[in-house]
Structures are given as structure tokens and as C-alpha cells.
Design an enzyme around this catalytic site. Sequence first.
Site, PDB file in Angstrom:
ATOM      1  N   HIS A 294       0.869  -1.176   0.000  1.00  0.00           N
ATOM      2  CA  HIS A 294       0.000   0.000   0.000  1.00  0.00           C
ATOM      3  C   HIS A 294       0.906   1.227   0.000  1.00  0.00           C
ATOM      4  CE1 HIS A 294      -3.711   2.091   0.191  1.00  0.00           C
ATOM      5  NE2 HIS A 294      -3.437   2.659   1.338  1.00  0.00           N
ATOM      6  N   LYS A 326       3.401   3.765  -5.734  1.00  0.00           N
ATOM      7  CA  LYS A 326       2.814   5.107  -5.535  1.00  0.00           C
ATOM      8  C   LYS A 326       3.888   6.183  -5.646  1.00  0.00           C
ATOM      9  CE  LYS A 326      -1.252   3.989  -2.726  1.00  0.00           C
ATOM     10  NZ  LYS A 326      -1.116   2.541  -2.438  1.00  0.00           N
ATOM     11  N   HIS A 331      -0.965   8.310  -5.423  1.00  0.00           N
ATOM     12  CA  HIS A 331      -2.017   7.532  -4.785  1.00  0.00           C
ATOM     13  C   HIS A 331      -3.320   7.779  -5.545  1.00  0.00           C
ATOM     14  CE1 HIS A 331      -4.539   5.519  -2.059  1.00  0.00           C
ATOM     15  NE2 HIS A 331      -3.978   5.840  -0.921  1.00  0.00           N
TER      16      HIS A 331
END
Lengths: 402, 86
Positions: A294, A326, A331
Site C-alpha cells: 500500500h 505510488k 495515490h
Amino acid sequence: MTRVVITGVGTINPLGHDAQSTYAAMREGRCGIGPLDFRDVDRLSVRIGAQIRDYDAETVFNRQQLALYDRFTQFTLISARQAVAQSGLCFSGPLADRSGVVLGTSGGGLTTQDENYRAVYEEGKNRVHPFVVPKLMNNAAASHVSMEFNLRGPSFTVATACASSNHAMGQAFSMIRSGLCTAMVTGGTEAMLCFGGVKAWEGLRVMSKDACRPFSATRNGMVQGEGAGVFVFEALDHAQARGAEILAEVLGFAMTSDAADIVMPSKQGAARAIAGALADGGIARERVGYINAHGTGTAANDKTECAAVADVFGTHADKLMISSTKSMHGHLIGGTGAVELLACLMALNEGVIAPTIGYEEPDPECALDVVPNEAREAEVDVVLSNAFAFGGLNAVLALGRV
Amino acid sequence: MDVQSKVIEIIAEQAMLEPEDVTLESTPDSLGIDSLGLVESIFAIEEAFDISIPFNANDPSASDFDISSVATIVAGITRLIEEKAT
């Protein structure tokens, strides 16, 4: 249970207007983040983001379509056309009835909303375009995909903030696996880079003003991006029967809720989702070679995520690679898991691990192999894609080869 | 109302305490104000005094605005108000 494979991929994102150009950018470690360019950007304190460049909607869609397609829908349709074309599927008859669309998005038609609020509140207009509602609604993109490709089975939109795409793809996976559907068009999309979209994020004070540097001790926040990733998920036997090229198998999926805090992540919630995806796919943890993190570049996420990975994998955590793309494409909020799944496909199919760029200094709290700054060639067997949303909603996918 | 009283009022409201329970030595932690609560307090202070406070929740210690106690917050705000006036 029916095995599920990926037979088509499409994208438009800050790194490229299709999968191949995105892979090339990830391989080069190219950064798609730059100065934001839209109305009233001078009133923002955060002025960087990963916008899609060299994109002219009018060369892709006609006037009538653009009256109905917000930017998030445009990105979706462009991506879906590529994915469906690559899959070679033509949806008609019983296949059409057993195929649908599940997409993730967080903001939906946020640009449409922003523009129309501006018109009625700032400019004092008392009339808006008749299509404001069908253009801004969160399910608009999913519906337009269903119409364009005659997908007449279950279709809906999932909104779980930054985990929307992974939750959506997890639903598509489950629906084919259980026998409910034969093929699903799935992924996610976001177009939040407008004044109101960035202003809202600015308020939370978690945005970086200079760069996205996941896992680096010098990281100082996230950077927003925009775009879409769309895939065709299909039952393995169906894909094999028609001789389709199989890009990957979706091996497992898990979702958990932290049930703790509206913004702060939880190590336990993340770890349970990662371990859950492995258990769901019957995957030994030693088989995992790469995790697309993430990795938002915030202080809180990156250390929590690394701790969760260390917990789940034990000593194997030091052998696997984990990177955050990212750092390159920003994002993409509700669309981010979909674009990040491309890095997973690249790892499996091309043996190239996308790097975490912008990495400057090790952080003892993120002491894993984050593939700093340069892509790496490596053979990997199983890959994971993590997504941990605000609200404590976590979704992890596991992919491998057939 | 002077700067100190106003800041204490805002912080007390955030902490769901009475202003007299907030002292200059109080820290956000001791008042039970978490990172989100701190961001909200800073927003309220910015609105009250019409100033911009340089604060990044990722690394509160990195900016030169010291949020370690009520006293340092008051001092920082006083400085920002003076800078705004000049």
C-alpha cells in the site's frame, strides 16, 4: 471452486496510456508526479500530483459522450476497451448474462461535482446541466462499461476509499470462483485531481508538498494521482477452452476491518488481511516473492505495513521484495489497487520488480527490501497486492501463474 | 480575549475538558488529544486567528512550529500573529 484467471488488462494512469507503456515506466523508475495544472491551483498549499498528461478527451469521445462521461468514467472506458480487446471476449448470449462489471472508486464524478458546485455557489448560477447526476454518480463508470460491452450480469461499484479497487476485484474473483459468473470486467478508477478534491485532502495535513517517498526515513506524506486500471477476470476452464492467453491466476483474496480508528492504520488488521489471502489461496508464505505495498509514503502507513508484513512472514519477510509504486504514479485512491496490480503482472510475466523511487534514507521501522530506486530482475512465484483504506478496511489479493 | 485564553479554550474544547483543566504545561498527549485531534485543533486555531500554521501530521517535529505543550503552541501562534502584522 472455479479457478479464476486474468485474460485482459487495460489502463490509463500518470505513467502511461496503456499497460505496455506503464510497464516501461515502472521498469525505468519514471516519476509521474509534477506540478498540478487545473483551475485555482494557486489557492492550494499542496500543488503537486500525478496527473495524466497528453490526454485530450475530445480525441477519444464525442460531444454526446463527453456530456455524460466524467473524467473517472473516461479513464475507465479507455482502460476497459484495452482489457476487453486483449481478452478477445465478445459478450453475447448466455456469456453476456453471466458477465458483469465491478469497479472501485472513492470519489466518483468529483470533478463534475466540483464544477457544478462552483457554478451554483460561486458563480451564482441557478441552472445546471441536465446530466449532472448521471455524470457524477459513483456507478456511472460501471454502468457505461456494462452498456459498451453488453455485460448483463451483476454489476456494481465498491467504495472503500483507498481499498476500493482491491475490494472490487475481490468481489469479481469471488463471483467467478463461486460459479455465479463466467467473466467479470473489474478494477478501479479515480479522478480526484481538481480544486475541491485536493483541498479536502490538504485539510488532513498528510500530503507531501515535494515528493512521495515511501519507506524512506525522509518521507513526509502522500501525493495524489488519477487514472484507472481495468482487468478481465475469467473462469480458467472458459479461458482455456477458447485458447485465451492467460496473464495470471487470482489465487486468493481476503478482507478485514480494523474496527479501531477512522484514519490510523492497524498492524493487526493489515496482518490478518495478508495472512487471510495466503490462507484463502492455500499459499505457503515462502512462495511469496513480491508484495506491491500500500506504501502511501505517510509516517503511519509505511511503518505499520512493514510491521504487519514482518509479523505474517517471519524470517521470510527479509527474503521477499516489497515496493510501493505510488512513488511513481501517486495515490490513485479508489483506483490505486487496480493500477498497482499492473506491477504484480509485470513481476509475474516479465520478471521485473517495480522499484520504490524517491528512496533516500533507510528507516529502521521499514527495514524490508523495498527495491529502492531501481527496478530489479527476479523470478517470482506468487505476488500480493495490499490495500489498507481509511476507515480501517483492508483488502489483499494474491496472484500467481497457472 | 487574549491569545493564550483563546488557545486554551480551543484545546479544552477538543479535549472535552474545562479550560481551567488545561495548563501551559499540558501536552496534547496528557490531554488525550491524538493526531487527528491535533490536526483539528490546529484548524480551529488557524480559523480563530486567521493564520496558517505549518504543520504536517506525518512529522510534527519537522516543522518549526512546536506542538509539544500548550505553552509552545501559544508561543508559536503569538509569533505567527506578529509576523502576519508586519
